[in-house]
Motif scaffolding. Structure first.
Motif, PDB file in Angstrom:
ATOM      1  N   SER A  57     -15.883 -37.003 -74.395  1.00  9.32           N
ATOM      2  CA  SER A  57     -16.198 -35.813 -75.177  1.00  9.32           C
ATOM      3  C   SER A  57     -15.689 -34.566 -74.470  1.00  9.32           C
ATOM      4  O   SER A  57     -15.190 -33.630 -75.096  1.00  9.32           O
ATOM      5  N   SER A  58     -15.774 -34.575 -73.132  1.00 14.35           N
ATOM      6  CA  SER A  58     -15.341 -33.433 -72.357  1.00 14.35           C
ATOM      7  C   SER A  58     -13.836 -33.224 -72.411  1.00 14.35           C
ATOM      8  O   SER A  58     -13.355 -32.089 -72.454  1.00 14.35           O
ATOM      9  N   ASP A 236     -11.838 -29.827 -66.061  1.00 13.99           N
ATOM     10  CA  ASP A 236     -12.800 -30.896 -65.803  1.00 13.99           C
ATOM     11  C   ASP A 236     -12.253 -31.816 -64.722  1.00 13.99           C
ATOM     12  O   ASP A 236     -11.522 -32.761 -65.009  1.00 13.99           O
ATOM     13  N   SER A 239     -14.347 -35.607 -64.574  1.00 15.65           N
ATOM     14  CA  SER A 239     -13.999 -36.648 -65.531  1.00 15.65           C
ATOM     15  C   SER A 239     -12.738 -37.384 -65.106  1.00 15.65           C
ATOM     16  O   SER A 239     -12.632 -38.610 -65.259  1.00 15.65           O
TER      17      SER A 239
END
Length: 288
Positions: A57-58, A236, A239
């Motif tokens: 999702s990130s 990010d 992740s």
């Protein structure tokens, strides 16, 4: 509904089936203390699905851009070769699991149109992450394939494809997704169930680099360059640290090929083809 008959699914084939992580969990473990890996971390089995969903999702909106940056665009060549190796027959129905942003599905339909001159072949994309699948829907928005009902989308768990009947599809593909599943062996068994007799399982996944010197360079790129790219491009770092670690936790080529055979598939030769010195491998098996 013609779409439902085409894909031999029970209901809701072309609509999202948004469910909570606990409802979709198929770890099937009676022992609530069972653990698994999330990258290099040890976590409860029941938690991994939610953690993986959070990762994707990130990164969903920057996923394709990051793939280009991490591989210098080589992932496109891997995927092109994957489809050429698949060589789907005219009219084939593909179940593309962990289909994400739709690049495998698009290549499949392009191949059918340009190589086979086929306007009947179809693909159904499945992904456990609604944000990733939404990226795939956007890729096909307004396309002739969507208008012709040759592409569909379902949020679903690769370990339990409850909406798909037995012996329904000609080809099953999963590209860069199976290493994120809690139980890859269950994923492969489920693939065997949903394929027709004579159907083909195909998996494209990161693997083990075979040359020691290249492996050292690959580790340097993986652990030092990729997380920094994730931070700079996708905002990010964590992740992409997980994604690198998940590659190292996935079984090596021969071990995964045996998992495929144990599920009932027949493989040709060793059952896999290394690409770019084993950076990735194409695994294949037939349901006979």
């Amino acid at each position: 509904m013609p779409w439902a008959r085409r894909f031999s699914c029970r209901s809701g084939q072309h609509q999202h089936q948004h469910q909570h992580a606990d409802a979709q969990s198929s770890n099937g473990a009676s022992n609530t203390d069972a653990t698994t890996h999330f990258g290099f971390k040890t976590v409860p089995e029941a938690a991994k699905e939610t953690l993986v969903r959070g990762v994707f999702s990130s990164v969903a909106s920057r996923y394709d851009v990051m793939n280009d940056a991490m591989s210098l665009g080589i992932h496109r060549l891997w995927k092109d070769h994957f489809i050429r190796t698949m060589a789907p027959a005219p009219g084939a129905r593909l179940l593309d699991v962990a289909g994400g942003t739709g690049d495998i599905a698009q290549r499949f339909l392009d191949y059918q149109d340009t190589v086979n001159g086929d306007s009947q072949a179809s693909v159904h994309m499945v992904d456990i992450n609604p944000d990733m699948l939404r990226e795939g829907e956007q890729r096909f928005a307004g396309s002739r394939w969507l208008q012709q009902e040759r592409i569909g989308f379902t949020v679903g768990n690769a370990e339990r494809l409850d909406f798909v009947e037995d012996n329904s599809f000609d080809v099953y593909s999963i590209a860069f997704g199976i290493r994120n599943c809690t139980h890859p062996d269950r994923v492969v068994r489920e693939a065997f169930r949903v394929l027709k007799p004579g159907g083909r399982f195909m998996c494209l996944e990161f693997s083990r680099v075979t040359n020691p010197l290249l492996a050292a360079a690959y580790d340097l790129h993986s652990f030092y360059v990729i997380p920094r790219l994730g931070e700079a491009i996708a905002g990010d770092r964590a992740s992409y640290e997980y994604l690198v670690e998940s590659i190292r936790r996935f079984p090596p080529q021969d071990e995964f090929a045996q998992i495929i055979r144990d599920a009932g598939f027949t493989t040709i030769g060793c059952g896999y083809e290394n690409l770019t010195f084993g950076t990735v491998a194409i695994h294949s098996g037939y349901k006979f």
